[in-house]
Design a protein around this motif. Sequence first.
Motif, short mmCIF file in Angstrom:
data_model
loop_
_atom_site.label_atom_id
_atom_site.label_comp_id
_atom_site.label_asym_id
_atom_site.label_seq_id
_atom_site.Cartn_x
_atom_site.Cartn_y
_atom_site.Cartn_z
N SER A 25 0.83 -1.20 0.00
CA SER A 25 0.00 0.00 0.00
C SER A 25 0.87 1.26 0.00
O SER A 25 0.59 2.21 -0.72
CB SER A 25 -0.91 -0.02 1.23
N ASP A 26 1.95 1.23 0.81
CA ASP A 26 2.89 2.36 0.84
C ASP A 26 3.57 2.52 -0.52
O ASP A 26 3.76 3.64 -1.00
CB ASP A 26 3.95 2.15 1.92
N ASP A 27 3.94 1.39 -1.14
CA ASP A 27 4.58 1.45 -2.45
C ASP A 27 3.62 2.04 -3.49
O ASP A 27 4.02 2.85 -4.33
CB ASP A 27 5.02 0.04 -2.90
N MET A 28 2.36 1.67 -3.43
CA MET A 28 1.37 2.21 -4.37
C MET A 28 1.23 3.72 -4.16
O MET A 28 1.13 4.49 -5.12
CB MET A 28 0.02 1.53 -4.18
N LYS A 30 3.49 5.74 -3.00
CA LYS A 30 4.71 6.37 -3.52
C LYS A 30 4.64 6.50 -5.03
O LYS A 30 4.98 7.54 -5.60
CB LYS A 30 5.95 5.57 -3.12
N VAL A 31 4.20 5.44 -5.70
CA VAL A 31 4.09 5.46 -7.16
C VAL A 31 3.07 6.52 -7.59
O VAL A 31 3.33 7.29 -8.52
CB VAL A 31 3.72 4.06 -7.69
N GLN A 32 1.94 6.55 -6.91
CA GLN A 32 0.91 7.54 -7.26
C GLN A 32 1.41 8.96 -7.00
O GLN A 32 1.18 9.87 -7.80
CB GLN A 32 -0.37 7.28 -6.46
N ASN A 37 3.34 14.03 -9.01
CA ASN A 37 4.41 15.03 -9.00
C ASN A 37 4.98 15.21 -10.41
O ASN A 37 5.26 16.34 -10.83
CB ASN A 37 5.51 14.61 -8.03
N ARG A 38 5.13 14.13 -11.15
CA ARG A 38 5.64 14.20 -12.52
C ARG A 38 4.69 15.03 -13.39
O ARG A 38 5.12 15.90 -14.16
CB ARG A 38 5.81 12.79 -13.10
N ILE A 39 3.40 14.80 -13.26
CA ILE A 39 2.40 15.53 -14.04
C ILE A 39 2.40 17.01 -13.65
O ILE A 39 2.35 17.90 -14.51
CB ILE A 39 1.00 14.90 -13.87
N ALA A 40 2.50 17.29 -12.34
CA ALA A 40 2.53 18.68 -11.88
C ALA A 40 3.77 19.40 -12.40
O ALA A 40 3.69 20.56 -12.83
CB ALA A 40 2.50 18.73 -10.35
N ALA A 41 4.91 18.72 -12.39
CA ALA A 41 6.15 19.31 -12.91
C ALA A 41 6.03 19.57 -14.41
O ALA A 41 6.48 20.61 -14.90
CB ALA A 41 7.34 18.40 -12.62
N GLN A 42 5.42 18.64 -15.12
CA GLN A 42 5.23 18.80 -16.56
C GLN A 42 4.33 20.01 -16.85
O GLN A 42 4.63 20.82 -17.73
CB GLN A 42 4.61 17.53 -17.13
N LYS A 43 3.24 20.16 -16.11
CA LYS A 43 2.35 21.31 -16.28
C LYS A 43 3.07 22.61 -15.94
O LYS A 43 2.90 23.61 -16.63
CB LYS A 43 1.11 21.16 -15.38
N SER A 44 3.87 22.59 -14.89
CA SER A 44 4.61 23.78 -14.50
C SER A 44 5.59 24.20 -15.59
O SER A 44 5.70 25.38 -15.92
CB SER A 44 5.36 23.51 -13.20
N ARG A 45 6.29 23.23 -16.16
CA ARG A 45 7.23 23.53 -17.25
C ARG A 45 6.49 24.09 -18.47
O ARG A 45 6.95 25.01 -19.13
CB ARG A 45 8.04 22.30 -17.63
#
Length: 124
Positions: A25-28, A30-32, A37-45
């Motif tokens: 559950s913790d691993d899931m 972290k992945v989520q 975070n990846r999507i937020a960084a992409q939108k920010s860029r």
Amino acid sequence: MPHSSDSSDSSSFSQSPPPSKQDSSDDMRKVQRREKNRIAAQKSRLRQTQKADTLHLESEDLERQNAALRREIKQLTEEMKHFASMLSSHEPLCSILTSPPPPPEVLYATHSFHQPHISSPRFQ
């Protein structure tokens, strides 16, 4: 020459307990979280790139306006020089400038707005 710790390292992985439901559950999570975070960084860029593009276009527009205004200043300066030259060549020949100014009564006598309205009942 291989270290003896290599065999103990591999054996330590096989001896670890199977992942519990809490670990998975913790691993899931972290992945989520990483994906979010990846999507937020992409939108920010993307927003940053769009802002830079907008500023670049605005800068180009202001440079064009500046160039046009500089051309207008140059043209108006040339026009002013031309009129100043015309005035300086006219001044010595001008009879109005060489004669004394007329008295104020003469200037206002020709204007009808200083004459009373005879048709008005107050002046009859």
